[in-house]
Design an enzyme around this catalytic site. Structure first.
Site, PDB file in Angstrom:
ATOM      1  CE  LYS A  15      60.385  49.016  16.405  1.00  0.00           C
ATOM      2  NZ  LYS A  15      60.149  49.507  15.044  1.00  0.00           N
ATOM      3  CD  GLN A  31      60.684  52.847  13.471  1.00  0.00           C
ATOM      4  OE1 GLN A  31      61.152  51.845  13.998  1.00  0.00           O
ATOM      5  NE2 GLN A  31      59.375  53.082  13.453  1.00  0.00           N
ATOM      6  CG  ASP A  40      59.505  45.842   9.810  1.00  0.00           C
ATOM      7  OD1 ASP A  40      58.999  45.520  10.908  1.00  0.00           O
ATOM      8  OD2 ASP A  40      59.760  47.019   9.486  1.00  0.00           O
TER       9      ASP A  40
END
Ligand code: ADP
Length: 296
Positions: A53, A97, A120
């Site tokens: 990412k 994460q 997210d």
């Protein structure tokens, strides 16, 4: 060997188009959007995802920082970091994460992220906005699926979309996005009797069940568009294993269009994460008060 006839809904060109748009829009902002990547412990998959990412972020002109916390980090220390990132106007987006180590509870952590920085799209403020078709940050895989369909010219309005799976990450939010895009939506799941009777009604079939080859050709209406969100590792004779989807490869004989695994939905998720970071930065630039401590 089977010979597929379905149009291949390839992820890489659609992801490249999304990344191009992110790059163009990021360049219009006074400062490069900044993505804070938070990871706890050294789970090899998480280390590699977060690194990927960060690399992609720099490719589209975003800055990023990996906040790598030790595996024994306490819930309080993790929440304190989120608080610092929430209050920092230089941080556009925050990604924690998952999975977190077992001693940490992910729910309070996701709730602590400022919804304006929740790239997210998993904070209830954002999932609620999605369900009511209000502005907000959309979860990456579902939004990536919509971008993939749009890129390949698959119409959604008025189509019957059937989703197999009702997870918070994929099934539920993609149902909301399809509904907002004027599809007629059915959500099937583990307790659905006669799954095939439901899936055969789909013009667009989205499968996110985590079951290798759950969908067989007899379960697909000829000509339907099939989106395979599954990523299952199956063993091979050489012991190395390979990735396969929730959709049996023979479905290519029946479907009108089908996403491959890998190389379908997968690349869209990270592209959408970076697009979300740009969207978050644009909104914070237009409305600076959403970035500070006041908005939670
Ligand atoms: P994801 O990885 O897409 O978030 P999860 O593993 O969290 O998916 O959830 C799997 C989902 O798929 C659940 O909603 C479950 O009800 C659904 N599911 C699993 N197996 C089947 C099945 N055999 N038939 C229909 N739905 C299933």
């Amino acid at each position: 060997m089977t010979q597929g006839t379905a149009q291949v809904l390839a992820g890489p060109p659609a992801a490249a188009a999304l990344l191009d748009e992110a790059r163009r829009r990021a360049a219009r902002l006074p400062h490069p959007p900044h993505l804070a990547l938070v990871r706890v412990g050294e789970d090899p998959a998480s280390v590699s995802y977060v690194r990927g990412k960060a690399t992609k972020a720099s490719e589209v002109g975003l800055s990023s920082h990996v906040h790598a916390l030790p595996g024994d980090t306490t819930q309080a220390d993790l929440l304190a970091l989120i608080g610092t990132l929430n209050a920092d106007p230089a941080v556009s987006g925050i990604l924690v994460q998952l999975p977190l180590p077992a001693h940490l509870d992910p729910e309070p952590v996701l709730l602590a992220v400022n919804p304006a920085k929740d790239v997210d799209g998993l904070h209830p403020a954002n999932t609620g906005a999605l369900w009511n078709d209000h502005a907000g940050l959309r979860p990456c895989t579902p939004a990536g699926i919509m971008a993939l369909l749009a890129h390949h010219g698959v119409p959604v309005r008025g189509q019957h979309a059937v989703i197999v799976g009702r997870s918070a990450l994929v099934g539920r939010p993609v149902a909301g996005l399809l509904l907002n895009a004027d599809a007629t939506v059915t959500v099937a799941h583990r307790a659905t009797p006669d799954l095939g009777a439901v899936t055969r009604g789909a013009d667009i079939l989205i499968v996110a069940a985590g079951q290798a080859h759950l969908i067989t050709p007899d379960m697909v209406r000829p000509g339907a568009t099939v989106v395979d969100v599954g990523i299952n590792r199956v063993s091979t004779e050489d012991g190395r294993g390979r990735l396969t989807g929730d959709v049996h490869p023979d479905v290519a004989q029946v479907a009108g269009a089908l996403t491959p695994v890998p190389g379908g939905v997968g690349p869209m998720t990270v592209a959408q994460l970076l697009m979300n970071t740009v969207i978050a930065a644009e909104r914070q630039h237009a409305q600076p008060e959403v970035t500070g401590e006041l908005v939670r």
